[in-house]
Design a protein around this motif. Structure first.
Motif, PDB file in Angstrom:
ATOM      1  N   TYR A 156       9.892  -8.750 -33.935  1.00  0.00           N
ATOM      2  CA  TYR A 156       9.111  -9.437 -34.964  1.00  0.00           C
ATOM      3  C   TYR A 156       7.790  -9.956 -34.375  1.00  0.00           C
ATOM      4  O   TYR A 156       6.719  -9.802 -34.975  1.00  0.00           O
ATOM      5  N   LEU A 178       5.268  -7.276 -33.876  1.00  0.00           N
ATOM      6  CA  LEU A 178       4.676  -6.819 -35.144  1.00  0.00           C
ATOM      7  C   LEU A 178       3.701  -7.852 -35.706  1.00  0.00           C
ATOM      8  O   LEU A 178       2.652  -7.495 -36.249  1.00  0.00           O
ATOM      9  N   SER A 197       0.600  -7.607 -33.716  1.00  0.00           N
ATOM     10  CA  SER A 197       0.028  -6.296 -34.022  1.00  0.00           C
ATOM     11  C   SER A 197      -0.753  -6.302 -35.335  1.00  0.00           C
ATOM     12  O   SER A 197      -1.879  -5.788 -35.416  1.00  0.00           O
ATOM     13  N   GLN A 198      -0.170  -6.912 -36.363  1.00  0.00           N
ATOM     14  CA  GLN A 198      -0.823  -6.919 -37.681  1.00  0.00           C
ATOM     15  C   GLN A 198      -2.162  -7.666 -37.640  1.00  0.00           C
ATOM     16  O   GLN A 198      -3.123  -7.265 -38.297  1.00  0.00           O
ATOM     17  N   THR A 201       1.868   1.488 -37.530  1.00  0.00           N
ATOM     18  CA  THR A 201       2.501   2.408 -38.481  1.00  0.00           C
ATOM     19  C   THR A 201       2.029   3.852 -38.265  1.00  0.00           C
ATOM     20  O   THR A 201       2.336   4.736 -39.064  1.00  0.00           O
ATOM     21  N   TRP A 231      -1.241  -0.009 -41.999  1.00  0.00           N
ATOM     22  CA  TRP A 231      -0.652  -1.301 -41.610  1.00  0.00           C
ATOM     23  C   TRP A 231      -0.440  -2.209 -42.820  1.00  0.00           C
ATOM     24  O   TRP A 231       0.434  -3.071 -42.796  1.00  0.00           O
ATOM     25  N   LEU A 261       3.084  -2.251 -44.125  1.00  0.00           N
ATOM     26  CA  LEU A 261       4.146  -2.904 -43.332  1.00  0.00           C
ATOM     27  C   LEU A 261       4.110  -4.378 -43.725  1.00  0.00           C
ATOM     28  O   LEU A 261       3.106  -5.049 -43.521  1.00  0.00           O
ATOM     29  N   ALA A 314      11.204  -7.433 -41.840  1.00  0.00           N
ATOM     30  CA  ALA A 314      10.076  -6.553 -42.161  1.00  0.00           C
ATOM     31  C   ALA A 314      10.548  -5.465 -43.105  1.00  0.00           C
ATOM     32  O   ALA A 314      11.755  -5.209 -43.243  1.00  0.00           O
ATOM     33  N   LEU A 342       7.459   3.200 -37.448  1.00  0.00           N
ATOM     34  CA  LEU A 342       6.602   2.478 -36.505  1.00  0.00           C
ATOM     35  C   LEU A 342       6.634   3.137 -35.140  1.00  0.00           C
ATOM     36  O   LEU A 342       7.594   3.808 -34.780  1.00  0.00           O
ATOM     37  N   LEU A 353       5.829   1.730 -31.270  1.00  0.00           N
ATOM     38  CA  LEU A 353       5.430   0.575 -30.452  1.00  0.00           C
ATOM     39  C   LEU A 353       4.952   0.998 -29.062  1.00  0.00           C
ATOM     40  O   LEU A 353       4.838   0.173 -28.152  1.00  0.00           O
TER      41      LEU A 353
END
Ligand code: ADP
Length: 335
Positions: free
Chosen positions: A81, A84, A87-88, A101, A133, A136, A145, A154, A156
């Motif tokens: 989590y 992510l 990342s967002q 994504t 993105w 997501l 998510a 996804l 990573l």
């Protein structure tokens, strides 16, 4: 004191090399608890590998992909989590140059695998439709998510090793390790304190076009900081004079084609998520290219330094990074 404690000069470092997260990782630490720090660090790397891998029963990525498009929220490991959530933020900031994504595109191109090939425009368009993105969604309250469309998945690969650096760094701190090196395959590492000889760690930045892996653009002295390098030389194939590499521009659906050859980022240990940031930012600025990538870095806090190297070996440094470079070698040395 020196008389009582033999070898008061330096203690021997503990070092362990393992194959994990698709790379050869070497953990080095010095200090009374070095043994414990290194073995716990290795165990942690194995746990993270299981959580963030694109296959495997305990993988959140598998669960998310299986539920893609069905509207169900998937509860994630807190670690995944967190990756992510960070990342967002960078997807938004970079206008989608960074995008976890991108999985369907990474899969389609298969760079670094035996099935790597140039896909058709129709295939690229179909994969791109499953990337974005904004599709997501994250739910902080439950650390869950969901992916909004069927077929989404996804990847990573550009962030998991960086997160792992931060985790091993945390374990080192719990054991009071002041000197050590957490090296995840040479492209992502975290240096603490000093090396075995009591000197600052010296990290070579690879010449992206030299056959010999030991040919350096320059050397960066490092203490308590994360360093990552990514480039078009790590995993690629060539066809009709074009180099197809593993850093995908989600906006075009193809390996980023711009003047960049490599990107190097150093993030000070004082920064939260230093390892993760260094790792994701190399990919991000590579996709943005030298001009925009440099400007992007200049817009981040000064604890983030770095540079791009373009195809003419011109360096595009940010936050005074050129002053950190030592032993500049040809062909970049005269620039
Ligand atoms: P490594 O150094 O381990 O090869 P990098 O840090 O260079 O990995 O990141 C590249 C990896 O990130 C790719 O292999 C892919 O899994 C993923 N990736 C590629 N393009 C993007 C992108 N635009 N945004 C996010 N992840 C990406």
């Amino acid at each position: 004191v020196c008389v009582v404690f033999a070898g008061c000069g330096r203690q021997e470092p503990v070092r362990q090399t393992v194959l994990v997260m698709d790379t050869v990782a070497t953990l080095t630490a010095t200090g009374p608890e070095a043994e414990a720090a290194v073995s716990e660090g290795v165990a942690r790397l194995r746990e993270l590998e299981a959580m963030a891998s694109p296959a495997g029963a305990d993988s959140d990525l598998v669960k998310l992909a299986a539920a893609a498009g069905n509207g169900q929220w998937v509860k994630l490991h807190p670690e995944v989590y967190h990756m992510l959530a960070v990342s967002q933020q960078y997807s938004e900031r970079s206008g989608g140059a960074w995008d976890v994504t991108a999985g369907p595109l990474v899969e389609l191109w298969g760079i670094g695998t035996e099935r790597a090939r140039v896909p058709s425009a129709a295939e690229i368009a179909a994969a791109r439709a499953k990337v974005g993105w904004q599709k997501l969604e994250l739910l902080p309250q439950t650390q869950s998510a969901r992916l909004m469309e069927a077929g989404m998945c996804l990847d990573l690969g550009g962030i998991a090793k960086g997160y792992a650096l931060d985790e091993v760094r945390r374990i080192y701190a719990q054991h009071g390790i002041k000197d050590g090196l957490i090296n995840l395959g040479a492209s992502s590492l975290y240096a603490l304190g000093r090396n075995d000889k009591g000197q600052p760690w010296r990290i070579g930045i690879r010449d992206p076009r030299a056959e010999d892996k030991d040919t350096r653009l320059a050397v960066v002295p490092l203490g308590d900081a994360a360093l990552s390098t990514s480039g078009d030389y790590e995993r690629y194939f060539e066809q009709d004079g074009v180099r197809y590499h593993h850093i995908i521009d989600p906006r075009t659906g193809a390996p980023a084609q711009n003047a960049a050859m490599s990107a190097t980022i150093v993030v000070a240990g004082s920064c939260a998520d230093a390892g993760m940031l260094s790792d994701l930012l190399t990919t991000t600025v590579f996709v943005l290219g030298p001009v925009q990538g440099q400007a992007f870095l200049e817009g981040l806090p000064a604890e983030v330094q770095g540079m791009l190297c373009d195809k003419q070996y011109k360096l595009w440094p940010a936050h005074g990074f050129e002053a950190c470079l030592q032993d500049r070698q040809l062909p970049g040395a005269d620039q």
